[in-house]
Design a protein around this motif. Structure first.
Motif, PDB file in Angstrom:
ATOM      1  N   SER A   1     -13.831 -32.947  77.885  1.00 41.67           N
ATOM      2  CA  SER A   1     -14.810 -33.590  77.555  1.00 41.67           C
ATOM      3  C   SER A   1     -14.844 -34.023  75.956  1.00 41.67           C
ATOM      4  N   ARG A   2     -14.033 -33.173  75.419  1.00 46.78           N
ATOM      5  CA  ARG A   2     -13.693 -33.359  73.878  1.00 46.78           C
ATOM      6  C   ARG A   2     -14.879 -33.084  72.996  1.00 46.78           C
ATOM      7  N   SER A   3     -15.722 -32.034  73.565  1.00 48.34           N
ATOM      8  CA  SER A   3     -17.102 -31.742  72.716  1.00 48.34           C
ATOM      9  C   SER A   3     -16.862 -30.845  71.471  1.00 48.34           C
TER      10      SER A   3
ATOM     11  N   GLY B   1     -13.969 -31.550  64.694  1.00 56.85           N
ATOM     12  CA  GLY B   1     -14.198 -32.811  65.706  1.00 56.85           C
ATOM     13  C   GLY B   1     -13.629 -34.261  65.165  1.00 56.85           C
TER      14      GLY B   1
END
Length: 294
Positions: free
Chosen positions: A20-22, A227
């Protein structure tokens, strides 16, 4: 096995979280109580830190613990929580058969995934000097063996390289790319320090890349910064054990000095609350139901 959920296996949930690359924040622990605390605090996954587990045995993280030690502790943790568990499996504890057995036993025990590293055996904690790396081809073989050994594709195989402090950034990126091409589900790189290093590593492959925080050892970056660099998530292997050792030393020092612990009571978690955390009321209800059914 770990506590069942309606959203799939531990591996599938861990894989979804990473993909999800969250910027998932994944705290580390060394036992089931720490894992319960992590889940209770609302985190979506738990990491079992090799350094912390070795320290809980009163041993240094120098490859002394065996596969049996690590698998047993992993299963205890996986059974205690409903969120997925990622395990530090060092170099796989030996040759191809050892790696395959490690994967099988962790997968059968309800663990969501593991990471394997590219150090020579016996390995050393990534924060220590004197590490030696295996050739990149041998590291890729470890990943391929682990993939072949797993029963389901959802069990997560993370490739880790300790090349940053041993061979430099260019070699680190080369190894990241090679591990990704070998089929690692995600990549993990400890010992990064500068924004330039972080950005280069996080964007070096298309697979999810995990940052490794190390308070008191290296500079710290927050979730927003990580991020922006391109990381899919961050592990916090040392946070709980370092805070725990500091708190315990303070209580013990004051007990020895003053003869009591009264001044620490306001900062102590009440006995009843710890009982609730580990499931004492639920166990009592289960016991009553079992007796009533006889």
């Amino acid at each position: 096995m770990s506590r069942a959920t309606a959203s799939g296996s531990a591996g599938s949930r861990l894989k979804r979280l990473l993909e999800s690359r969250s910027m998932a924040l994944i705290p580390g622990c060394h036992d089931a109580l720490g894992a319960r605390l992590i889940e209770d605090a609302g985190f979506e996954a738990v990491y079992m830190s090799g350094f912390s587990v070795a320290a809980s045995y009163g041993r240094p993280d120098l490859g002394i613990l065996t596969m049996t030690d690590v698998v047993a502790r992993s299963i205890q943790i996986a059974e205690a929580v409903s969120v997925p568990l990622l395990v530090d499996a060092d170099t796989g504890y030996g040759g191809p058969l050892n790696i395959a057995e490690t994967v099988r036993r962790l997968e059968q025990g309800g663990v969501g995934g593991l990471h394997l590293e590219d150090q020579k055996t016996p390995k050393k904690c990534g924060a220590l000097a004197g590490k030696e790396l295996v050739p990149v081809e041998e590291m890729c073989a470890r990943i391929i063996i682990a993939k072949r050994a797993r029963r389901g594709e959802d069990f997560v195989i993370v490739g880790r390289t300790d090349a940053v402090t041993v061979a430099g950034l260019d070699e680190t990126i080369r190894r990241c790319k090679a591990m990704a091409e070998a089929g690692a589900d995600a990549i993990m790189v400890p010992s990064l320090e500068t924004p330039e290093q972080l950005r280069a590593v996080a964007t070096s492959v298309s697979k999810p890349v995990l940052y490794v925080a190390a308070e008191t050892v290296r500079p710290m970056y927050d979730a927003k910064q990580l991020g922006e660099f391109g990381f899919a998530g961050s592990l916090y292997p040392l946070s709980l054990i370092m805070a725990s050792v500091a708190a315990q030393r303070t209580v013990l020092r004051d007990l020895r000095t003053t003869g009591n612990t009264a001044q620490h009571i306001p900062n102590m978690t009440p006995f009843r609350e710890i009982g609730a955390l580990v499931g004492t009321p639920a166990a009592g209800e289960e016991e009553t139901a079992l007796v009533a059914g006889t």
